[in-house]
Motif scaffolding. Structure first.
Motif, PDB file in Angstrom:
ATOM      1  N   GLN A  67      69.779  72.622  57.138  1.00 11.44           N
ATOM      2  CA  GLN A  67      70.223  72.098  58.430  1.00 11.44           C
ATOM      3  C   GLN A  67      71.505  71.286  58.321  1.00 11.44           C
ATOM      4  N   GLY A  68      72.123  71.289  57.134  1.00 11.41           N
ATOM      5  CA  GLY A  68      73.366  70.553  56.946  1.00 11.41           C
ATOM      6  C   GLY A  68      73.190  69.076  56.666  1.00 11.41           C
ATOM      7  N   ASN A  69      71.945  68.626  56.449  1.00 13.06           N
ATOM      8  CA  ASN A  69      71.692  67.209  56.222  1.00 13.06           C
ATOM      9  C   ASN A  69      71.822  66.872  54.739  1.00 13.06           C
ATOM     10  N   PHE A  70      72.235  65.641  54.460  1.00 15.15           N
ATOM     11  CA  PHE A  70      72.322  65.152  53.087  1.00 15.15           C
ATOM     12  C   PHE A  70      71.910  63.678  53.057  1.00 15.15           C
ATOM     13  N   PHE A  71      71.584  63.209  51.857  1.00 12.00           N
ATOM     14  CA  PHE A  71      71.250  61.795  51.687  1.00 12.00           C
ATOM     15  C   PHE A  71      71.668  61.349  50.293  1.00 12.00           C
ATOM     16  N   LEU A  72      72.426  60.252  50.222  1.00 11.23           N
ATOM     17  CA  LEU A  72      72.875  59.644  48.969  1.00 11.23           C
ATOM     18  C   LEU A  72      72.159  58.314  48.831  1.00 11.23           C
ATOM     19  N   GLN A  73      71.207  58.225  47.921  1.00 11.46           N
ATOM     20  CA  GLN A  73      70.421  57.012  47.796  1.00 11.46           C
ATOM     21  C   GLN A  73      70.930  56.151  46.653  1.00 11.46           C
ATOM     22  N   ASP A  74      70.501  54.869  46.659  1.00 15.79           N
ATOM     23  CA  ASP A  74      70.798  53.916  45.585  1.00 15.79           C
ATOM     24  C   ASP A  74      72.295  53.734  45.383  1.00 15.79           C
ATOM     25  N   THR A 100      75.942  45.997  51.350  1.00 20.41           N
ATOM     26  CA  THR A 100      74.835  45.720  50.447  1.00 20.41           C
ATOM     27  C   THR A 100      74.134  47.025  50.107  1.00 20.41           C
ATOM     28  N   ALA A 101      73.476  47.050  48.951  1.00 24.53           N
ATOM     29  CA  ALA A 101      72.784  48.259  48.512  1.00 24.53           C
ATOM     30  C   ALA A 101      71.596  48.596  49.399  1.00 24.53           C
ATOM     31  N   LYS A 102      71.123  47.637  50.215  1.00 29.64           N
ATOM     32  CA  LYS A 102      69.948  47.851  51.047  1.00 29.64           C
ATOM     33  C   LYS A 102      70.280  48.445  52.411  1.00 29.64           C
ATOM     34  N   ASP A 103      71.579  48.615  52.715  1.00 27.72           N
ATOM     35  CA  ASP A 103      71.966  49.143  54.021  1.00 27.72           C
ATOM     36  C   ASP A 103      71.679  50.644  54.118  1.00 27.72           C
ATOM     37  N   TYR A 104      71.397  51.111  55.350  1.00 28.48           N
ATOM     38  CA  TYR A 104      71.394  52.539  55.644  1.00 28.48           C
ATOM     39  C   TYR A 104      72.600  52.828  56.537  1.00 28.48           C
ATOM     40  N   GLN A 105      73.405  53.813  56.167  1.00 31.13           N
ATOM     41  CA  GLN A 105      74.572  54.199  56.946  1.00 31.13           C
ATOM     42  C   GLN A 105      74.511  55.704  57.214  1.00 31.13           C
TER      43      GLN A 105
END
Length: 647
Positions: A67-74, A100-105
């Motif tokens: 679906q074109g989604n991605f996620f970059l964690q940590d 901060t490392a705890k943010d979600y963007q």
């Protein structure tokens, strides 16, 4: 019927807690997520890179799903280039600051179609290096080559035939050397270090390896009494394997030994050792589930207990710790999830020849174990208000602790956000043997572990992706004995403070990020805390009242036009023990450190096939003599220079 009426409210409460538990996890899962499109349609199998500008490192690589989604964690705090690309499309570079490392963007990227016959690199290839790092360009070239092979042979990178294609892996080498007065002021100690990083893809698997070693020697001018080696060494190895966004496995080890002449309480020079091993596993379960497992083992000798009067009596000479943590999140709907987990910790404390808390001879190790059960949740009252709550319970050697948590997040307009949280331990028996928890300042979460009570507030204003301002305040009451480290360098372990049960520690924080010009971005973070009041039983067996204070501030400026980074940090730590009862001297420690780090990408000056960068790190500190761990006004210096190559 009476029993049923009593059970219904309890069942409803548990269900409500469970259903709302994952709202924070879903809405505020740390990392950067988004969508990649091409000609308004979602693009699958597109690569997304997160490149940190400050230290010229490629932190994460993701592959979009169907679906074109991605996620970059940590992703730690810093300034990043988010680079998206797929064969047949032009790449897109998006600057992204992380507070901060705890943010979600969340970001969305539209890749323009590249005209047929147009090559990926043209006459302006070398000019692109200022925008796209060379190691990412190599991956783009590999993706283009793989696409050509796929068209000719029908095979892709997932086929064994193409695993050895050039450009699949990228490598970084770093070498550093310099002088350090850690051994003894004026001794002319020598420090050197090297690191290597390898990252790449094997089919749909992303593989990464990191290795680092640092060695510190006395330079021949200072040797420990009794014929010690006069050297110290720190090394680390990390290995990561990820399968898209579905699963990830990480294995890490850290080893540290110090034979530089650290004086023990008996007056002899005592070796210092630490071993740390950890493994983590993250796995998607079904369509909506996610499971995380972490295992860590630590063994240390004389690391947490240096020779000084400013050491609590119950800090062990040696210890072994096994930590296990598991958490499971199930997405129930777009706004509700269920999250629950547990932590298990087993500690073995070796207190030398004497069991200090009880004054008895100890012939072995003392065992402590605890189990934490937790569930976190929240409910969105309206689009601008999120209410959060959770419950932590701890079982430890016959003692019980219940810690409810709560919080509210207000979205005030398009730019302002207010977040408040509270946690208070409501019940606990005093354990027979005091607990001990080493904590790193940059990764601290004293509200969750180590605190009897904690209240926090953060007010944030964001304007686009370039400017932000945050005011924060916290009030914590310490529930366990802590050693709070302010440096992750093993050789700087003296840069720390001890907190004991009963200490109150109010803290103020401020942070801002501002784009001064299109080519200059600056970021400031500062924390100031002052408190204490807990009963500190020192290594001499006498009672004192603890007082602590710290100021930690840093300024990070990036000059994008010249690929230059300048980082300045200042730490000021104070600890004082006021005698309780008879008048006697008050032991105290006053530590200061000033650091200046400069990074320069040499490709800005000279176009090279590989990416080269130089780094200069200068530090001045005073407060403790590392060889004796007693107060000293002598200035300690560290000058370290290095060069990094990426290809």
């Amino acid at each position: 019927m009476t029993a049923l009426r009593k059970s219904v409210p309890l069942i409803l409460a548990i269900a409500l807690l469970g259903q709302a538990a994952g709202v924070r996890a879903e809405v505020r899962r740390p990392g950067v997520g988004g969508l990649v499109r091409g000609e308004s349609s979602p693009l699958s199998a597109a690569h997304v890179w997160a490149y940190q500008i400050a230290d010229l490192s490629l932190r994460r690589v993701a592959l979009t799903d169907s679906q074109g989604n991605f996620f970059l964690q940590d992703l730690p705090a810093g300034l990043y280039k988010i680079i998206a690309h797929k064969a047949g499309f032009a790449y897109v570079v998006i600057p992204l600051p992380r507070k901060t490392a705890k943010d979600y963007q969340h970001i969305e990227v539209d890749l323009p179609q590249r005209p047929a016959g147009q090559a990926e690199k043209g006459d302006d290839f070398w000019g692109l290096v200022s925008q796209v790092p060379s190691d990412v360009l190599h991956q783009i070239e590999a993706a283009e080559a793989d696409d050509e092979i796929r068209q000719l042979t029908g095979f892709g990178m997932g086929n064994r035939l193409n695993l050895s294609l050039p450009g699949n892996f990228r490598t970084e080498w770093l070498a550093q050397t310099g002088v350090d007065d850690f051994v003894a002021p004026g001794s002319g100690g020598q420090i050197s270090g090297a690191s290597v990083g390898i990252q790449g893809t094997l089919g749909e698997m992303q593989v990464g390896f990191q290795g680092h070693i640092t060695e510190l020697s006395s330079g021949g001018t200072f040797q420990p009494a009794g014929g010690g080696l006069g050297t110290g060494q720190s090394s680390s190895v990390a290995f990561d394997v990820a399968h898209g966004q579905d699963s990830r496995v990480s294995v890490r080890s850290q080893l540290f030994n110090n034979r530089l002449g650290m004086r023990g309480e008996s007056g002899d020079y005592t070796p210092v050792d630490l071993q740390n091993y950890q493994a983590t596993w993250s796995q998607n379960v079904g369509e909506n589930g996610h499971s995380d497992v972490a295992l860590r083992y630590t063994e240390e000798n004389n690391f947490h207990r240096p020779a000084a009067a400013l050491v609590p009596l119950d800090i062990p000479d040696a210890s072994r710790t096994l930590n296990f943590e598991w958490a499971y999140t199930e997405k129930i709907s777009d706004s509700n999830s269920l999250q629950a987990g547990l932590r298990y910790r087993q500690r073995q404390f070796g207190l030398g020849d004497t069991d200090r808390p009880n004054g008895k001879t100890s012939n072995g190790w003392q065992d402590l174990s605890s189990v934490d059960l937790f569930s976190r949740g929240g409910v969105r009252v309206q689009p601008a208000v999120l209410m959060e709550y959770g419950l932590y319970s701890t079982l430890s050697d016959g003692t019980v602790a219940l810690t409810p948590q709560g919080g509210v997040v207000f979205q005030m307009g398009s730019n302002w956000q207010l977040e408040t949280t509270a946690a208070h331990r409501v019940y606990r028996d005093q354990p027979a043997v005091p607990d001990f928890l080493p904590t790193l300042f940059e990764q601290r979460d004293l509200c969750e572990q180590g605190s009897a009570a904690c209240y926090q507030m953060n007010l944030t204003r964001k304007v686009g992706n370039d400017d932000s301002l945050t005011f924060g305040a916290a009030q914590r009451k310490v529930g366990d004995t802590l050693r709070l480290y302010f440096s992750d360098d093993f050789f700087d372990r003296t840069e720390s403070l001890y907190l004991v049960r009963g200490d109150n520690l109010p803290e103020l924080r401020i942070g801002f990020q501002h784009k001064i010009s299109p080519k200059i971005v600056t970021k400031l973070d500062s924390s100031l805390a002052s408190g204490g009041g807990g009963l500190f039983i020192a290594s001499d067996g006498l009672p004192y009242q603890n007082k602590v204070r710290y100021l930690v501030t840093s300024l990070d400026t990036q000059f994008l036009g010249t690929s230059t980074g300048i980082f300045v940090a200042f730490h000021h730590l104070q600890q004082q023990l006021d005698p309780v009862g008879l008048g006697r001297p008050a032991p105290q420690m006053d530590f200061e450190r000033l650091q200046l780090m400069v990074n320069q990408n040499l490709n800005f000056l000279l176009n090279l096939a590989s990416q080269w960068a130089v780094q200069l790190n200068m530090e001045l500190s005073r407060g403790l003599d590392p060889s004796t761990n007693v107060a000293s006004d002598t200035i300690r210096r560290r000058i370290l220079g290095g060069i990094a190559v990426k290809f």
